[in-house]
Design an enzyme around this catalytic site. Structure first.
Site, PDB file in Angstrom:
ATOM      1  N   ASP A  76       0.707  -0.927   0.180  1.00  0.00           N
ATOM      2  CA  ASP A  76      -0.172   0.258   0.160  1.00  0.00           C
ATOM      3  C   ASP A  76       1.022   0.872   0.318  1.00  0.00           C
ATOM      4  O   ASP A  76       1.500   1.797   0.980  1.00  0.00           O
ATOM      5  CB  ASP A  76      -1.008   0.420   1.778  1.00  0.00           C
ATOM      6  CG  ASP A  76      -1.322   1.327   1.404  1.00  0.00           C
ATOM      7  OD1 ASP A  76      -2.693   0.872   0.424  1.00  0.00           O
ATOM      8  OD2 ASP A  76      -1.798   2.251   2.187  1.00  0.00           O
ATOM      9  N   GLU A 124       1.103   0.173  -4.953  1.00  0.00           N
ATOM     10  CA  GLU A 124       0.999   1.575  -5.385  1.00  0.00           C
ATOM     11  C   GLU A 124       2.223   2.414  -5.389  1.00  0.00           C
ATOM     12  O   GLU A 124       3.187   3.007  -4.423  1.00  0.00           O
ATOM     13  CB  GLU A 124      -0.279   2.752  -4.418  1.00  0.00           C
ATOM     14  CG  GLU A 124      -0.829   1.417  -4.249  1.00  0.00           C
ATOM     15  CD  GLU A 124      -2.312   1.907  -3.470  1.00  0.00           C
ATOM     16  OE1 GLU A 124      -3.722   1.967  -4.205  1.00  0.00           O
ATOM     17  OE2 GLU A 124      -2.213   2.007  -2.307  1.00  0.00           O
TER      18      GLU A 124
END
Length: 849
Positions: free
Chosen positions: A463, A500
């Site tokens: 993340d 990400e």
């Protein structure tokens, strides 16, 4: 000017010899680090510092080039050099309240501020990087915790308090006990300065392997104990590994998977156990695996903070939402009333990084969650699917002395990234961690390796990976690559790694370190999500005020223009793997094409790109198309545009990433951020008779109210609710795409040279139509070439590939046998090399070898 504020920390102790000082230093001033073991520094009536204070003398100097490179956000600071005569005081000062101060030559206090000290901790306690941490020992349990700034650390084992020994070279405190300790609960009592006050924190082990319900106490276990392993765990047979660019990943939330599935026993819904039975969800996953799906990506399954782990502590909405109007505000209001205590949250709020989440276990107390988690992995592997974990190391649920803070109560001021004034950065939504600090970086690596070895996890999705240093991600990759079947029970080189790669916040543009962002990771083999293809297919961007902006997959082809042409170029680039050096028909390289002012192409190899058109973030693909397609678009055409949009992902050279249920037209009733929207808005419905979730009420006010005027008429329109025929058709079309992708190695060429030589866009450009040709000679025994026509228009499209004139070309066997009568109308005229493809259709043609 007098500057006295001990509530801020604007000085930075970089290493044992250097303090960075904000502002200029003066030869007419005297400087020192002031420390108090009693944490009683204060001002007296004259404005000077008082208390049980000791001094480390400092003298003005200059930061070195190496220091400026290591701390780029401090490059304009002045330097204060520790007097060599006081070097022996450094370790004691680090265990005390710390203040950096400036006096004039007459002794008048000019400035005083708190001190940020992660840099000097990493310097002084560098040996801790190779120390043992957490629970260890084969026979005699040994517990170790890194707490270099603590005055004292004790072990609370059940109701006993035991002393721990400090290793002065590492800052690690440890204790060894008898085998009877196993199975008991423990915490650490850490006496340390926090916020300028000497406190004793009772805190669980940052390296916990098992915890009590709620995570307040650690539970001492041996992960290799037979009682924690489901049958056959040690000899678990995994599905065959695939290269990262060949992976087809299905993003799934553990609770979504079964919470609304009546075919799962009520006590097992929303739990790991739901994966071990024969419910409708597992039947669906087995079907997807049979068609070619390779991996299931689980949203956070480490121990997180926001769902009460005991069912008795939860409160669910007490409403019959199904009876309420499709455009009502009542459903979202009912969900919001219990959101803080219900069973649902995405889980992006870490509590314990190496422990499975307890709310997904049938019994959250202790080690049952370990066995059930492993049984889930085994069941998914048996179904033909490898398992990926979504990991969140960029922030924690809390920092400081707050409820749910763990790391910051053991070593206050170290594990989190601090801004210029010493406050904790929160650009990621919560308390940002600082993986650029050595021991936070080590915690990342160590916990990832624990999941890989102890739980046989096959991949990790990071993340907000752009908030990590590139060096840290390379360390993770290196640690995984070192794992072997013979020694560790897993082949680490087959473990996928992606995340990400967004660039924002206090670290943006490499402000503090070289980030793990999209462009920076070129050449590493680590994947990043491709927002270029996503936006070009869907239309607009995720933060548009108007959700109706169209793209290639949402009807823009019917009103062509420059924006469509630009989007098609981004899609063509995405089909290549978003390679920065691929030369497109325009003659431009991928890196020379613009995406919002940045280079569109950024990858060196296709495995470094993760292509997707929907995910847990933002509206589902079905919901995005509901906003963007003309209101009167028939459901049959919506299904075709769903398939066409997904085809840009499935038939690309990159990792294909899919949101669970997208193959079934999944809707969240237009909710763009369902992280705390309860089971109702997050339903994953395996029974088509229940619909797809559309029309569940207006999406939660919290993140969607500005779009309610757009959403209300859509949700009220019964024509936008798909029936079983539409849902089953969508699943069939997706199955066709899976089987086409896995039918030939040409959909995974693997390198820039192969892709540049074999993948072309040979036809004359027609707005809304993309023609991709793949040369399969020598790598596919069945076919010389594959040609894919993406027709996003509402009209039949004709595309001529002159090189195929006089060739024998047929519709792909998967599509020739498809239940889709429209794609079977696709034809090829060998005399001219012309393909004819119906409206809103992706047709795949093959030339036999």
């Amino acid at each position: 000017m007098l500057s006295l504020d001990l509530s801020k920390s604007t000085a930075h102790w970089l290493d044992r010899a250097t303090v960075a000082w904000r502002g200029e230093t003066s030869p007419s001033s005297r400087y020192a680090l002031v420390y108090s073991p009693k944490a009683d520094i204060a001002y007296d009536d004259t404005g000077d510092l008082t208390g049980d204070i000791h001094l480390i003398r400092l003298s003005p100097g200059a930061l070195t080039d190496a220091q400026r490179a290591a701390w780029p956000h401090l490059r304009d600071y002045s330097a204060l050099i520790v007097d060599p005569r006081d070097a022996g005081l450094v370790k004691d000062a680090l265990r005390s309240q710390l203040v950096a101060a400036e006096w004039d030559l007459s002794g008048g206090l000019l400035a005083a501020t708190g001190v940020q000290f992660p840099g000097v901790l990493d310097d002084v306690y560098a040996a801790a990087l190779s120390s043992e941490l957490g629970p260890a020992g084969r026979v005699l349990p040994r517990l170790s915790v890194w707490a270099p700034t603590a005055r004292k650390v004790e072990l609370r084992l059940n109701d006993r308090v035991l002393p721990m020994r400090r290793d002065d070279s590492t800052g690690v405190w440890s204790v060894t006990g008898p085998p009877t300790w196993y199975g008991r609960y423990y915490t650490y009592l850490v006496t340390v300065v926090a916020g300028g006050v000497l406190v004793t924190n009772e805190v669980p082990d940052p390296y916990s392997l098992s915890v009590s319900a709620g995570g307040r106490r650690s539970h001492l276990v041996r992960l290799n104990a037979s009682a924690l392993k489901p049958p056959g765990w040690d000899k678990l047979a995994k599905p065959a590994a695939v290269r990262q660019d060949r992976a087809i990943i299905y993003e799934l939330h553990v609770r979504d998977f079964s919470a609304s599935d009546s075919s799962v026993p009520a006590a097992e819904r929303g739990t790991y156990k739901a994966f071990t039975g024969d419910g409708a969800g597992m039947e669906a996953l087995r079907g997807l695996a049979a068609d070619g799906l390779t991996h299931v990506h689980l949203l956070p399954v480490f121990d997180f903070a926001t769902v009460p782990e005991r069912r008795s502590d939860r409160a669910e909405p007490a409403y019959d939402f199904a009876t309420m109007p499709a455009d009502s505000e009542e459903q979202q209001a009912g969900v919001a009333a219990t959101a803080a205590t219900d069973s649902f949250n995405w889980g992006y709020d870490p509590l314990h990084y190496a422990v499975p989440e307890g709310s997904y276990a049938t019994d959250p107390e202790g080690s049952a969650r370990i066995r059930e988690f492993r049984a889930m992995v085994r069941a998914l592997n048996k179904a033909g699917l490898r398992v990926i974990m979504d990991v969140v190391y960029n922030h924690t649920h809390a920092a400081g002395q707050g409820e749910g803070s763990v790391l910051d109560r053991v070593v206050p001021g170290y594990y989190h990234r601090l801004l210029a004034d010493g406050t904790v950065a929160d650009s990621t939504c919560c308390a940002n961690t600082a993986p650029e600090h050595a021991m936070m970086g080590r915690l990342v690596v160590d916990s990832v390796v624990t999941w890989a070895k102890a739980y046989k996890i096959d991949g990790f999705r990071f993340d907000l990976m752009g908030h990590h240093p590139k060096a840290g991600m390379l360390a993770v990759r290196q640690a995984l690559d070192a794992l072997t079947l013979a020694r560790d029970g897993v082949d680490g080189k087959t473990i996928l790694l992606y995340g990400e790669g967004w660039n924002f916040g206090e670290v943006a543009c490499d402000a503090r370190f070289v980030q793990a962002t999209q462009g920076n990771l070129a050449g590493t083999g680590i994947g990043t999500f491709n927002d270029r293809l996503r936006d070009a297919v869907r239309g607009g961007g995720p933060f548009d005020a108007d959700p109706g902006i169209r793209g290639f997959g949402s009807g823009l082809a019917d009103t062509p223009g420059a924006r469509l042409a630009d989007g098609e170029e981004l899609i063509m680039l995405g089909l290549t793997g978003n390679l920065k050096d691929y030369v497109l028909p325009s003659g431009e390289k991928g890196s020379e094409i613009s995406y919002n002012g940045s280079p569109a192409g950024y990858a060196d190899s296709p495995g470094e790109t993760v292509n997707y058109v929907d995910a847990h973030d933002n509206e589902t693909l079905y919901d995005a198309l509901a906003y963007k397609l003309p209101r009167d678009t028939p459901m049959a055409d919506r299904v075709r545009m769903q398939a066409l949009s997904l085809a840009t992902v499935m038939l690309s050279q990159s990792t294909a990433f899919l949101h669970a249920g997208t193959e079934r037209l999944r809707s969240k009733s237009l909710d763009r951020n369902s992280y705390d929207s309860g089971d109702w808005f997050n339903r994953l419905l395996w029974d088509c008779a229940q619909g797809n979730g559309f029309g569940a009420g207006l999406p939660p006010r919290r993140d969607n109210e500005s779009k309610w005027p757009y959403a209300r008429p859509l949700l009220a329109d019964p024509a936008l609710k798909p029936d079983c025929a539409a849902i089953n058709t969508a699943r069939d079309r997706f199955g066709d795409l899976l089987r086409v992708r896995t039918s030939s190695p040409v959909f995974g060429l693997g390198s820039l040279s192969e892709i540049q030589n074999r993948l072309t866009f040979p036809a004359t450009r027609v707005p809304g139509v993309i023609t991709m040709h793949l040369d399969a000679t020598g790598i596919d025994p069945r076919w010389k070439s594959i040609t894919v026509i993406f027709n996003a228009t509402s009209q039949t499209a004709r595309q001529t590939v002159a090189a195929l004139a006089e060739a024998t070309v047929t519709l792909h066997p998967v599509q020739a046998a498809s239940t889709d009568p429209i794609v079977r109308q696709s034809t090829f005229d060998g005399a001219t090399g012309t393909f004819t493809v119906p409206a809103r259709t992706v047709a795949v043609f093959v030339r036999p070898a």
